[in-house]
Design a protein around this motif. Sequence first.
Motif, PDB file in Angstrom:
ATOM      1  N   GLU A  79       0.867  -1.183   0.000  1.00 41.43           N
ATOM      2  CA  GLU A  79       0.000   0.000   0.000  1.00 41.43           C
ATOM      3  C   GLU A  79       0.901   1.228   0.000  1.00 41.43           C
ATOM      4  O   GLU A  79       1.769   1.378   0.872  1.00 41.43           O
ATOM      5  CB  GLU A  79      -0.915  -0.006   1.229  1.00 41.43           C
ATOM      6  CG  GLU A  79      -1.931  -1.138   1.202  1.00 41.43           C
ATOM      7  CD  GLU A  79      -2.775  -1.188   2.476  1.00 41.43           C
ATOM      8  OE1 GLU A  79      -2.479  -0.415   3.431  1.00 41.43           O
ATOM      9  OE2 GLU A  79      -3.708  -2.005   2.526  1.00 41.43           O
ATOM     10  N   ASP A 122      -2.458  -8.715  -1.056  1.00 44.67           N
ATOM     11  CA  ASP A 122      -3.498  -8.151  -0.185  1.00 44.67           C
ATOM     12  C   ASP A 122      -2.910  -7.463   1.051  1.00 44.67           C
ATOM     13  O   ASP A 122      -3.644  -7.109   1.974  1.00 44.67           O
ATOM     14  CB  ASP A 122      -4.490  -9.240   0.230  1.00 44.67           C
ATOM     15  CG  ASP A 122      -3.836 -10.377   1.026  1.00 44.67           C
ATOM     16  OD1 ASP A 122      -2.591 -10.325   1.219  1.00 44.67           O
ATOM     17  OD2 ASP A 122      -4.542 -11.305   1.435  1.00 44.67           O
ATOM     18  N   ASN A 123      -1.580  -7.269   1.065  1.00 43.17           N
ATOM     19  CA  ASN A 123      -0.839  -6.651   2.163  1.00 43.17           C
ATOM     20  C   ASN A 123      -0.780  -7.502   3.426  1.00 43.17           C
ATOM     21  O   ASN A 123      -0.334  -7.041   4.479  1.00 43.17           O
ATOM     22  CB  ASN A 123      -1.338  -5.245   2.506  1.00 43.17           C
ATOM     23  CG  ASN A 123      -0.181  -4.258   2.597  1.00 43.17           C
ATOM     24  OD1 ASN A 123       0.744  -4.315   1.784  1.00 43.17           O
ATOM     25  ND2 ASN A 123      -0.201  -3.375   3.576  1.00 43.17           N
ATOM     26  N   SER A 124      -1.248  -8.757   3.314  1.00 44.06           N
ATOM     27  CA  SER A 124      -0.904  -9.698   4.382  1.00 44.06           C
ATOM     28  C   SER A 124       0.594  -9.962   4.241  1.00 44.06           C
ATOM     29  O   SER A 124       1.218  -9.574   3.249  1.00 44.06           O
ATOM     30  CB  SER A 124      -1.713 -10.995   4.254  1.00 44.06           C
ATOM     31  OG  SER A 124      -1.387 -11.682   3.052  1.00 44.06           O
ATOM     32  N   ASP A 171      -2.349 -11.614   8.557  1.00 46.22           N
ATOM     33  CA  ASP A 171      -3.127 -10.736   7.683  1.00 46.22           C
ATOM     34  C   ASP A 171      -2.618  -9.308   7.805  1.00 46.22           C
ATOM     35  O   ASP A 171      -1.711  -9.013   8.586  1.00 46.22           O
ATOM     36  CB  ASP A 171      -4.629 -10.854   7.954  1.00 46.22           C
ATOM     37  CG  ASP A 171      -5.078 -10.214   9.274  1.00 46.22           C
ATOM     38  OD1 ASP A 171      -4.286  -9.454   9.890  1.00 46.22           O
ATOM     39  OD2 ASP A 171      -6.224 -10.455   9.685  1.00 46.22           O
ATOM     40  N   LYS A 172      -3.189  -8.385   7.060  1.00 47.40           N
ATOM     41  CA  LYS A 172      -2.683  -7.011   6.981  1.00 47.40           C
ATOM     42  C   LYS A 172      -2.804  -6.253   8.296  1.00 47.40           C
ATOM     43  O   LYS A 172      -2.147  -5.225   8.491  1.00 47.40           O
ATOM     44  CB  LYS A 172      -3.412  -6.246   5.883  1.00 47.40           C
ATOM     45  CG  LYS A 172      -4.898  -6.056   6.118  1.00 47.40           C
ATOM     46  CD  LYS A 172      -5.587  -5.384   4.941  1.00 47.40           C
ATOM     47  CE  LYS A 172      -5.124  -3.973   4.764  1.00 47.40           C
ATOM     48  NZ  LYS A 172      -5.865  -3.270   3.679  1.00 47.40           N
ATOM     49  N   GLU A 207       2.017 -16.393  -5.903  1.00 45.67           N
ATOM     50  CA  GLU A 207       0.605 -16.022  -5.674  1.00 45.67           C
ATOM     51  C   GLU A 207      -0.343 -16.932  -6.462  1.00 45.67           C
ATOM     52  O   GLU A 207      -1.394 -17.344  -5.957  1.00 45.67           O
ATOM     53  CB  GLU A 207       0.382 -14.559  -6.095  1.00 45.67           C
ATOM     54  CG  GLU A 207       1.137 -13.535  -5.265  1.00 45.67           C
ATOM     55  CD  GLU A 207       0.329 -13.044  -4.074  1.00 45.67           C
ATOM     56  OE1 GLU A 207      -0.809 -13.532  -3.869  1.00 45.67           O
ATOM     57  OE2 GLU A 207       0.837 -12.166  -3.351  1.00 45.67           O
TER      58      GLU A 207
END
Length: 723
Positions: free
Chosen positions: A283, A334-336, A353-354, A377
């Motif tokens: 992000e 997903d920024n995890s 997780d994020k 991924e």
Amino acid sequence: MTIKKITTLFLFIASFSIVAQQKITLEEIWSGAFRTKGMDELHAMKNTNQYTVLDFNRTSRSMQIDLYDFATLEKISTLIDTKDFQELSSIDSYTFDKTESKILLATNSSPIFRHSFIADYFVYDIKSKSLKKFTEKQIQEPTFSSDGSKIAYAFENNLYIYDVITQTHLQITQDGKKNAIINGITDWVYEEEFAFVKAFDWNKTGDKIAFIRFDETDVPEFSMDIYNEGLYPTQTVFKYPKAGEKNALVSLHIYDLKTNVSTKIDLGNYSDFYIPRIEWTNEANTLSAQIMNRHQNNLDLHFIDAVSGKTKIVLNEKDKAYVDITDNLTFLVDNSFIWTSEKDGFNHVYHYDKNGKLQNQITKGDWEVTAYYGYDEKNKTIYYQSVENGSINRDVYSINISGKKKTKLTTKTGTNDATFSPNFQYFINTYSSATNAPLYTLNESKTGKELKKIQSNEELEAKVATYDIAPKEFFTLTTSKGYTLNAWSIKPKDFDTSKKYPVLMYQYSGPGSQQVANQWNSANDYWYYMLAQKGYIVICVDGRGTGFKGADFKKVTYKELGKYEVEDQIDAAKEIAKYNYVDPSRIGIWGWSYGGFMSSNCILKGNDVFKTAIAVAPVTSWRYYDSIYTERYMQTPQENASGYDNNSPINHVEKLKGNYLLIHGTADDNVHVQNTMKMIEALVQANKQFDWAIYPDKNHGIYGGKTRLQLYTKMTNFLLEKL
């Protein structure tokens, strides 16, 4: 048979015998006669299923960055050849921009410390084949922004941004000053002990740079005389925080290229803390920063909002001893994120997780993950290296992020290491063992199937086979206290159990280290083979405190460096002395750096066991070593005086009975020659006889020109005379 035929046969047998029983010489070892072939500066591309290698053409005396296809191993093109550019004398290192259309090339590099250097840098445009030197200054750590339009770099403790399009430079920090303020580059102790130099990072959209600022003003200085060739010595002065002394004050900043404003981030109520890693997440406005207390037993992973400046702790690691820093933090789409930790007693892979909520512990078992390679991924697959096949071996594995479908991808027992293609379809495996020289193969990632051989060292294997040496043997040794330790031995080729042999023990023994590993020969191994040819047995034992056998085994030495490790070497020597083919009155020990600290302690505390010891560049009191390394394992001298002093060789010099050789370089910025000078003075005042050698202007590695040859000749002669 005629006399002529008999003579010819005799000469043939004699010449064959000479070839089959060659003797290793120090001149061969240190002239590079046993150097392996490899793949220098191997880079897997990010956007295409290709890789690059830095090659050297001996005919044209030029260097090339060559592009290869992962699937076929065919060379696709030469991206750049130095013979085409007169201004490019060599390529010392190189990095690509995100689009892989431009390359940053370093040349004329000048080292600063172990990892840091300044160099001349050029930008090379692959399509137009144009080469541009974007600054006449020798700079540090230039790094492309995400779109390749800008380059951030450091010069004389300040940060700059070069605009590739407008060809203009912008200085974004102003207060950099030698031995006072450093922006975006680590200080000496961070570089050495946290193993990084570039303390700045671009965000994903290229409009922000995060950086660490070091205020070294109150850090004590260390000075070294440099003798050079001049009439008067010069002096190098740099900031070096020794154990218990003041560290640099660190702060975290974000520079916004849109507003040209730098903001200091409020990290909360920390005092006397470290920032061992910063990295932007996927992000664009979320920065991660790892904050660690001075004792290094509490680590907080912060996520920082670059717009508001607000921070939140998404993960906390605590340990009764210390937390190790790694580069394994990896952000997924997903920024995890992937994280590795020893929290269950062994180093394993975790998925959060994020927001920092644990999703899964991916790997489990009484074995260690030793490298994290990446995450596919598409197939939800993680690739890693581990010691599941025995702590002296390394294998490559794949596993689903759920923790299921684990697959062992390598089959040869020894040390395997992988470089994966961008789409994780293939990997280049580097394999070696104590009896197999490095072999590079192309492997398929789903099953590990070997597809093609890339580079091998059969010629070197054949050459080594012509020498009169026996292969290294691995075994385990159990001490009288019941500790089972990994070990190897090198024996004379004509080893005879009815004879009595002298033994030289080698070790390093530092926290988390490993010397008993199933991999190809180092330069020292050839020295050991040479000593074996002269009638010695060389043995290496990894005692408690070394790595890859779990956290408890490694961290038992906490607050007592030099206690349990020395006990284990002495106890191991006592077991070795019982072997019917060992002369118990002729056991010696040697080591370098931490190993020199150990060998010094061993001949003092084990004066009834060891006849001879060599200590190269040793720590002789942890009070003289740096804050980050020492306090991680010992806390401060103010808190743990007995831990420092009870295990300092300086405080045991009166116990010296045997032969002791002490060696150091005067320009050692890491383990200062002060350690040896203090040890010498203590020995002199205890009226102890010993040998010593000082190498002017040589650093911790003690090399350059004929230095290594002279050093190893001195050590060899000392052993032949004294052991």
